[in-house]
Design a protein around this motif. Structure first.
Motif, PDB file in Angstrom:
ATOM      1  N   GLY A 106       7.759   0.558  30.496  1.00  0.00           N
ATOM      2  CA  GLY A 106       8.480   0.061  29.339  1.00  0.00           C
ATOM      3  C   GLY A 106       7.859  -1.208  28.783  1.00  0.00           C
ATOM      4  N   ALA A 107       8.285  -1.546  27.567  1.00  0.00           N
ATOM      5  CA  ALA A 107       7.858  -2.805  26.944  1.00  0.00           C
ATOM      6  C   ALA A 107       8.800  -3.905  27.418  1.00  0.00           C
ATOM      7  CB  ALA A 107       7.879  -2.666  25.422  1.00  0.00           C
ATOM      8  N   ASP A 108       8.782  -4.146  28.717  1.00  0.00           N
ATOM      9  CA  ASP A 108       9.729  -5.073  29.333  1.00  0.00           C
ATOM     10  C   ASP A 108       9.019  -5.891  30.411  1.00  0.00           C
ATOM     11  OD1 ASP A 108       9.431  -3.202  31.414  1.00  0.00           O
ATOM     12  OD2 ASP A 108      11.289  -2.159  30.905  1.00  0.00           O
ATOM     13  N   ALA A 109       9.765  -6.775  31.048  1.00  0.00           N
ATOM     14  CA  ALA A 109       9.167  -7.680  32.030  1.00  0.00           C
ATOM     15  C   ALA A 109       8.605  -6.920  33.229  1.00  0.00           C
ATOM     16  CB  ALA A 109      10.199  -8.712  32.486  1.00  0.00           C
ATOM     17  N   LEU A 110       9.306  -5.889  33.679  1.00  0.00           N
ATOM     18  CA  LEU A 110       8.804  -5.117  34.808  1.00  0.00           C
ATOM     19  C   LEU A 110       7.519  -4.375  34.438  1.00  0.00           C
ATOM     20  CD1 LEU A 110      12.061  -3.640  36.414  1.00  0.00           C
ATOM     21  CD2 LEU A 110      10.690  -5.590  37.183  1.00  0.00           C
ATOM     22  N   GLY A 111       7.464  -3.856  33.230  1.00  0.00           N
ATOM     23  CA  GLY A 111       6.244  -3.191  32.788  1.00  0.00           C
ATOM     24  C   GLY A 111       5.062  -4.148  32.729  1.00  0.00           C
ATOM     25  N   ALA A 112       5.313  -5.355  32.231  1.00  0.00           N
ATOM     26  CA  ALA A 112       4.257  -6.364  32.182  1.00  0.00           C
ATOM     27  C   ALA A 112       3.804  -6.743  33.592  1.00  0.00           C
ATOM     28  CB  ALA A 112       4.744  -7.597  31.428  1.00  0.00           C
ATOM     29  N   GLU A 113       4.760  -6.815  34.505  1.00  0.00           N
ATOM     30  CA  GLU A 113       4.399  -7.136  35.889  1.00  0.00           C
ATOM     31  C   GLU A 113       3.551  -6.029  36.508  1.00  0.00           C
ATOM     32  OE1 GLU A 113       6.462  -7.945  40.259  1.00  0.00           O
ATOM     33  OE2 GLU A 113       7.677  -8.162  38.429  1.00  0.00           O
ATOM     34  N   ALA A 114       3.924  -4.777  36.261  1.00  0.00           N
ATOM     35  CA  ALA A 114       3.148  -3.666  36.804  1.00  0.00           C
ATOM     36  C   ALA A 114       1.715  -3.701  36.291  1.00  0.00           C
ATOM     37  CB  ALA A 114       3.806  -2.339  36.440  1.00  0.00           C
ATOM     38  N   ARG A 115       1.548  -3.931  34.993  1.00  0.00           N
ATOM     39  CA  ARG A 115       0.207  -3.987  34.403  1.00  0.00           C
ATOM     40  C   ARG A 115      -0.593  -5.156  34.974  1.00  0.00           C
ATOM     41  NH1 ARG A 115      -2.373  -1.846  30.001  1.00  0.00           N
ATOM     42  NH2 ARG A 115      -0.509  -0.609  29.585  1.00  0.00           N
ATOM     43  N   ALA A 116       0.041  -6.306  35.120  1.00  0.00           N
ATOM     44  CA  ALA A 116      -0.656  -7.474  35.654  1.00  0.00           C
ATOM     45  C   ALA A 116      -1.089  -7.249  37.103  1.00  0.00           C
ATOM     46  CB  ALA A 116       0.234  -8.708  35.546  1.00  0.00           C
ATOM     47  N   ARG A 117      -0.206  -6.632  37.896  1.00  0.00           N
ATOM     48  CA  ARG A 117      -0.554  -6.354  39.291  1.00  0.00           C
ATOM     49  C   ARG A 117      -1.720  -5.372  39.375  1.00  0.00           C
ATOM     50  NH1 ARG A 117       3.497  -6.741  43.148  1.00  0.00           N
ATOM     51  NH2 ARG A 117       1.904  -5.999  44.620  1.00  0.00           N
ATOM     52  N   MET A 118      -1.722  -4.377  38.526  1.00  0.00           N
ATOM     53  CA  MET A 118      -2.835  -3.444  38.492  1.00  0.00           C
ATOM     54  C   MET A 118      -4.145  -4.165  38.177  1.00  0.00           C
ATOM     55  SD  MET A 118      -1.333  -0.018  36.589  1.00  0.00           S
ATOM     56  CE  MET A 118      -2.957   0.783  36.589  1.00  0.00           C
ATOM     57  N   GLN A 119      -4.111  -5.005  37.166  1.00  0.00           N
ATOM     58  CA  GLN A 119      -5.322  -5.721  36.773  1.00  0.00           C
ATOM     59  C   GLN A 119      -5.808  -6.639  37.887  1.00  0.00           C
ATOM     60  OE1 GLN A 119      -3.742  -7.444  33.176  1.00  0.00           O
ATOM     61  NE2 GLN A 119      -4.578  -5.816  31.869  1.00  0.00           N
ATOM     62  N   ASP A 120      -4.897  -7.332  38.534  1.00  0.00           N
ATOM     63  CA  ASP A 120      -5.283  -8.216  39.638  1.00  0.00           C
ATOM     64  C   ASP A 120      -5.922  -7.436  40.786  1.00  0.00           C
ATOM     65  OD1 ASP A 120      -4.345 -10.406  38.268  1.00  0.00           O
ATOM     66  OD2 ASP A 120      -2.447 -10.537  39.372  1.00  0.00           O
ATOM     67  N   TRP A 121      -5.459  -6.224  40.995  1.00  0.00           N
ATOM     68  CA  TRP A 121      -5.962  -5.404  42.098  1.00  0.00           C
ATOM     69  C   TRP A 121      -7.245  -4.673  41.737  1.00  0.00           C
ATOM     70  CZ3 TRP A 121      -5.419  -5.714  46.976  1.00  0.00           C
ATOM     71  CH2 TRP A 121      -5.599  -4.630  47.844  1.00  0.00           C
ATOM     72  N   GLY A 122      -7.575  -4.656  40.441  1.00  0.00           N
ATOM     73  CA  GLY A 122      -8.775  -3.973  39.986  1.00  0.00           C
ATOM     74  C   GLY A 122      -8.543  -2.566  39.488  1.00  0.00           C
ATOM     75  N   LEU A 123      -7.281  -2.130  39.428  1.00  0.00           N
ATOM     76  CA  LEU A 123      -6.977  -0.801  38.908  1.00  0.00           C
ATOM     77  C   LEU A 123      -7.135  -0.771  37.387  1.00  0.00           C
ATOM     78  CD1 LEU A 123      -3.840   0.227  40.987  1.00  0.00           C
ATOM     79  CD2 LEU A 123      -5.887   1.632  40.699  1.00  0.00           C
ATOM     80  N   ASP A 124      -7.759   0.254  36.900  1.00  0.00           N
ATOM     81  CA  ASP A 124      -7.968   0.416  35.463  1.00  0.00           C
ATOM     82  C   ASP A 124      -6.633   0.715  34.780  1.00  0.00           C
ATOM     83  OD1 ASP A 124      -8.908   1.147  32.890  1.00  0.00           O
ATOM     84  OD2 ASP A 124     -10.785   1.857  33.760  1.00  0.00           O
ATOM     85  N   THR A 125      -6.298  -0.044  33.754  1.00  0.00           N
ATOM     86  CA  THR A 125      -5.012   0.131  33.072  1.00  0.00           C
ATOM     87  C   THR A 125      -5.127   0.928  31.765  1.00  0.00           C
ATOM     88  OG1 THR A 125      -5.268  -1.973  31.890  1.00  0.00           O
ATOM     89  CG2 THR A 125      -4.110  -2.028  34.015  1.00  0.00           C
ATOM     90  N   ARG A 126      -6.291   1.510  31.500  1.00  0.00           N
ATOM     91  CA  ARG A 126      -6.473   2.194  30.218  1.00  0.00           C
ATOM     92  C   ARG A 126      -5.518   3.370  30.035  1.00  0.00           C
ATOM     93  NH1 ARG A 126     -12.755   3.469  30.028  1.00  0.00           N
ATOM     94  NH2 ARG A 126     -12.523   3.292  32.305  1.00  0.00           N
ATOM     95  N   TRP A 127      -5.045   3.944  31.118  1.00  0.00           N
ATOM     96  CA  TRP A 127      -4.195   5.131  31.016  1.00  0.00           C
ATOM     97  C   TRP A 127      -2.753   4.831  31.380  1.00  0.00           C
ATOM     98  CZ3 TRP A 127      -8.992   5.064  33.517  1.00  0.00           C
ATOM     99  CH2 TRP A 127     -10.042   5.564  32.742  1.00  0.00           C
ATOM    100  N   LEU A 128      -2.397   3.542  31.388  1.00  0.00           N
ATOM    101  CA  LEU A 128      -1.012   3.127  31.586  1.00  0.00           C
ATOM    102  C   LEU A 128      -0.426   2.800  30.216  1.00  0.00           C
ATOM    103  CD1 LEU A 128       1.248   2.424  33.652  1.00  0.00           C
ATOM    104  CD2 LEU A 128       0.459   0.055  33.490  1.00  0.00           C
ATOM    105  N   ALA A 129       0.321   3.737  29.656  1.00  0.00           N
ATOM    106  CA  ALA A 129       0.863   3.566  28.308  1.00  0.00           C
ATOM    107  C   ALA A 129       2.126   2.709  28.341  1.00  0.00           C
ATOM    108  CB  ALA A 129       1.168   4.928  27.696  1.00  0.00           C
ATOM    109  N   ILE A 130       2.453   2.118  27.197  1.00  0.00           N
ATOM    110  CA  ILE A 130       3.668   1.317  27.050  1.00  0.00           C
ATOM    111  C   ILE A 130       4.654   2.081  26.168  1.00  0.00           C
ATOM    112  CG2 ILE A 130       4.632  -0.841  26.179  1.00  0.00           C
ATOM    113  CD1 ILE A 130       1.979  -2.171  26.827  1.00  0.00           C
TER     114      ILE A 130
END
Length: 291
Positions: A47-71
């Protein structure tokens, strides 16, 4: 197979009272595979919410590609209430979450000869189920299905099309009993044309079957300091996928998968962001290449 598995399914937060812990079976699998040095393509929606932003940030910190994580601007990031009884989890899964509305992703690139993993929860909605079936068609012969029977979010009508023809089918003993008489995994493989069925039995270990017979059993190490079993099955699945990609023999694969699952039972929730854990495990495996 190449080293870019495609993982599709839910990313969500397991809520233990006031604490929210990032998870979701497919997300957990992708996380571990990244930790073990693969580069999975994770297809999901938040979602376009705080939890969604946290999930994306955690992925980026871990090195997971976020290109296919839609909002998703209309639906919230997934949430699940988790209740523990003697360390074993039960789940209250909320409806109409962002991962129920996953649309076909842009070109995945660089994974044409790899493996496609998905669970069964993502098929509860028509939108995500249609996307799932479309992606599966591009990975004929290389589909890994992780059965997660979460009441009331499954039925035989939606489950069987996912099981039929899977190259690898993983489920636990309780799930097998719900799907086939006496939990007969060889019969399940035979009747649903699955290449291999991997059956997990908790403290009793794991087994692999084809449509004719039992192929191998492994007994897991003892969990000395149990915290909870949340995510243990996902940890197991991740190592199985790694072993399939690396072409490990089944005895080696199952032994390593059960050992990693046991290790996950020693920490809170499904994930750790301690990279040294993965480096140490990989180093141990390289030092014992045939075991």
């Amino acid at each position: 197979m190449d080293r870019f598995p495609v993982i599709m399914g839910e990313v969500l937060f397991d809520c233990f009272g006031d604490d929210s812990v990032l998870g979701g079976a497919p997300f957990n699998v992708a996380w571990h595979l990244q930790g073990f040095g693969l580069n999975p393509r994770f297809v999901s929606r938040v979602g376009a919410d705080a939890l969604g932003a946290e999930a994306r940030a955690r992925m980026q910190d871990w090195g997971l590609d976020t290109r296919w994580l839609a909002i998703d601007p209309e639906h919230p990031t997934g949430r699940v209430s988790v209740h523990l009884t003697d360390g074993q989890p039960s789940y209250d899964i909320l409806p109409a979450q962002a991962y129920d509305y996953i649309l076909p992703p842009d070109a995945l690139g660089g994974c044409g000869d790899s493996l496609f993993y998905h669970g069964s929860l993502v098929a509860r909605s028509e939108v995500s189920r249609a996307t799932l079936l479309g992606l599966r068609a591009a990975f004929a012969g290389r589909v890994f299905v992780d059965v997660n029977l979460r009441d009331p979010w499954w039925s035989m009508v939606t489950l069987w099309p996912l099981v039929v023809g899977a190259a690898w089918l993983k489920l636990n003993e309780d799930e097998a009993i719900r799907l086939v008489e006496a939990g007969d995994a060889a019969r399940l493989a035979r009747e649903r044309q699955a290449g291999r069925v991997v059956l997990t039995r908790g403290a009793q270990g794991a087994d692999v079957y084809d449509g004719r017979e039992h192929l191998h059993h492994v007994t897991p190490p003892t969990v000395v300091d149990l915290v909870d079993a949340v995510g243990a099955g996902d940890a197991f699945s991740a190592v199985v996928i790694l072993g399939l990609i690396e072409d490990w023999a089944w005895p080696v694969l199952l032994r390593r998968a059960t050992a990693f699952a046991a290790r996950v039972c020693g920490w809170r929730g499904a994930l750790s962001d301690d990279r040294t854990i993965y480096r140490e495990i990989l180093s141990d495996w390289r030092g014992t290449a045939s075991s």
